[in-house]
Scaffold this motif. Sequence first.
Motif, mmCIF file in Angstrom:
data_model
loop_
_atom_site.group_PDB
_atom_site.id
_atom_site.type_symbol
_atom_site.label_atom_id
_atom_site.label_comp_id
_atom_site.label_asym_id
_atom_site.label_seq_id
_atom_site.Cartn_x
_atom_site.Cartn_y
_atom_site.Cartn_z
ATOM 1 N N GLN A 145 -3.588 0.485 -6.363
ATOM 2 C CA GLN A 145 -4.019 -0.282 -4.888
ATOM 3 C C GLN A 145 -4.703 0.155 -3.927
ATOM 4 O OE1 GLN A 145 -0.466 -3.070 -5.463
ATOM 5 N NE2 GLN A 145 -0.984 -3.457 -3.244
ATOM 6 N N GLN A 166 7.934 2.158 -0.018
ATOM 7 C CA GLN A 166 6.888 3.727 0.428
ATOM 8 C C GLN A 166 6.088 3.797 1.454
ATOM 9 O OE1 GLN A 166 7.617 6.054 -2.036
ATOM 10 N NE2 GLN A 166 9.037 4.913 -3.901
ATOM 11 N N ALA A 203 0.909 2.965 -6.625
ATOM 12 C CA ALA A 203 0.660 2.716 -5.557
ATOM 13 C C ALA A 203 -1.292 3.463 -4.918
ATOM 14 C CB ALA A 203 1.622 2.821 -4.296
ATOM 15 N N ILE A 220 2.720 -2.495 -1.522
ATOM 16 C CA ILE A 220 4.192 -1.134 -2.452
ATOM 17 C C ILE A 220 5.324 -1.489 -1.736
ATOM 18 C CG2 ILE A 220 4.051 1.153 -3.225
ATOM 19 C CD1 ILE A 220 1.391 -0.485 -4.218
ATOM 20 N N LEU A 256 2.345 5.515 1.633
ATOM 21 C CA LEU A 256 1.104 4.494 1.471
ATOM 22 C C LEU A 256 0.182 5.412 2.947
ATOM 23 C CD1 LEU A 256 2.521 1.472 1.180
ATOM 24 C CD2 LEU A 256 1.375 2.599 -0.323
#
Length: 852
Positions: free
Chosen positions: A128, A92, A125, A89, A96
């Motif tokens: 994922q 971030q 995000a 991602i 994360l």
Amino acid sequence: MRLVEINQVLITLYLKIYSINFIMQGQNSIFFSYFLKFGKFHGLYYTITSRKEARMYQAQFRIPFEQIDYSVSTELIQKLDGEDWGKTIIGQPRALEALEMGIHIKAKGYNIFCSGVPGTGRKTAILQVLANYKPENIKLKDYAYVYNYKNPLMPEILILPAGKAQLLKKQIHGLVESIKKLLSMQNENSEYAVKKEGLIKNLEDADAQKLTEFEEHLEKHGFQIVQIQGEDGTSTTDIFPVIDGKAISFEEASNMVESHQLPQETYEKLENEYSIHLEELRKVFLEIKHNHALLQEKLVQLQRTILSPLIHEEIESVKTAIKSPELDDWLMSLEDDILNHLYLFLQDEEDSATARESRKNRLRRYGVNIIVDNSAAKSVPIVIESHPTFTNLFGTIESANPTEKNAYLNIRAGSLLRANGGFLIIQAEDILKEEESWITLKRVLSTGSLEIQPAPSPFGTVQLINPKPIPIDVKVIMISGEMLYDILYNADPDFQKLFKITAEFDDTMQFTDEAVAEYIAFIRKIIRDEKLCPITYDGIAAVIEYGRRLSEHRQRLSTRFSRIADLLREGEYRSIKAGKAFIDSESIDTALRARGWLADLPEEKLAEMIVAGEILLQVQGTAIGRVNGLAVHDRGYYSFGLPAVISAQVSPGESGVINIEGESGLSGEIYDKAVLIVEGFLRSRYARNFPLAVSASICFEQSYAVIEGDSASSTAVYALLSAIAQIPLRQDIAVTGSVNQMGQVQPVGGITEKIEGFFQICKRSGLTGTQGVMIPRQNIVNLTLSSEVMKAIKEEKFHIYAVATIDEGLELLSGIQAGTLDKNGSFEPGSFNDRVLKELKRMADTIKEYLS
């Protein structure tokens, strides 16, 4: 000749002999010293030199084009192109890390709250990270409600390994069909047939003997049992007296009394005996009926005795097929209920549709209601609930008769139960609108238990079946905009305990080669996935420039990738419309201009009013007590800047600085504070040795909406000082920036929109080459101007100036030296601050004389 006349002659001679340039170079001439000596000519001196000094200050504070250029070269794009999208991602790391921690910590209360600006990839995000989550020993469960044979109004919940619920339903259905067949074939069982026949024969013999004994008893007392045939074909049993060897009815006996063939006393005696014998007959029939009931019980017991081993064998086969300890207790109660209700399985003699439906309803107690089936699941459940109503979230009981015992078949699961053992994703704003849903969700997360019931009604809830609660182990991930987490955390103690992880998504990231490479990969992905036209290197560069502009910082890139994807789609549309087979920088620029044009109708109307003179605003020349400030109008999806005249008027007095917007109720709290800071600046700089005796008013001219923010406070200071010193200020330079009490200019927001807004007004009125905007020096990094404005700056048709203090702004706007404060509390003679100080002293003296 008087001194004044001599001075005028000297000045005239000096101007004839020496140029203004010579004066500005600071030559130590007698005339130069003479001008400085006589205070009444200070203004004349500065007027003479202002143009040259103005050009000097312009050069000093003007920001060169190279310093604000944020273009991206195609060479950089070519160098960094080729990265594959989808590995991580973008931009971030903090969010994360929070997501990873929240997902892996199993303790209670570690639910996750994701906050950030829409379009920053929060949902992408989350999905994922969850897709990469591969826990060991995944133990998914199926959930099914079944009949509670001990307490029918509290259906049992069966929690089985994934895939076992369907198997159970199939096994129970097979069990029911097997019992039907066993019952239909039981008459063919010799043991059952012999025992049944013997029981029936014994009962018939007993009935016959009982009736025979009763008939003999009646015969001894002169009565006889007779069958009376009715008109409708039915027959009834009655007792008749026997007279002269013939059974006659009491009607006939009554006639015999009337004809004196039978004495009245005999008739009455027969009536009394009839009542006694009729009661005896009733008891005989009751005994026979009781014997028949006993026979049925014996037949049922016979069925149980013969079928019990077979049914037990069927139940054991179900246990063997599923092998779940949670199921054993219910199967035992199921076996007992089947043996006690074998009659439900009997085939009706009538085989109509109604009879079949009736038989089906009788057997509904043996159904299996699977509410969650994870037989096909390969990983932990991830459920996105986009409409979190009470029913959608927690489930319900769908039933026309909610108190019906078989209503357990109408229990429906919600998204919370479907996500059990995994993750439930909800939009925070959506569930907060559903007050009952939010309260219930917190209760479920706190207790770890879910009770399925219909949604509460404002008219009250009917008493329903009460399904047994289900243990809940689900991690809730809520998505929201900025600041909501802080609000909920401080307002709701339950929220603090339940959502211990906050994943904050940044809307910008550092502009680095790595970030640019990721940007390029994202652009390539959108082009590939959506089958858009190919994009050129200069087109990619234009998109990345837009990412910098969207971040409002020259050294950062926006992470609002939904906006980037939108630009690519709109760029393709513009390229196709132009007959191109690719997306280039021109297509991107056209798309951006079109996007602005479609949304700038209010901006255009206001600009037309300014140019037409309906809104009084100068973009050339000078004026006293007036400065062009800048404001941002935010429509949510589009924001634009426009100039607004900020004016000041002063007079001797003791009212201080009056905020006209505040007095009229059109001022926000922050702007009120800014005006107080302006007055504090005046006191700290000029009124150290005498009282500040001034009445001043500050106004946003022709503004009829609420003014909020402090970005115009420096503008108000310039207008106020101009009004006090009676020194005109340039109207071709618009101003923005806040100020503190020390006279330092502070950065503000919306710099790009403000500059572009003033540029458009100047463009409509006609660019003179001197116009521009003065901004705080700290805001240089926020300059991400449109290509049109950048072109005008490069061609020196428009200018950006940066200042750090009020004094620097005064010098740029007036062309006059601001002056510095010496140890005696004075400024250089003839400087801007000196003239302000002298005028404030004069006002203080005026007030003192007036009051004395």
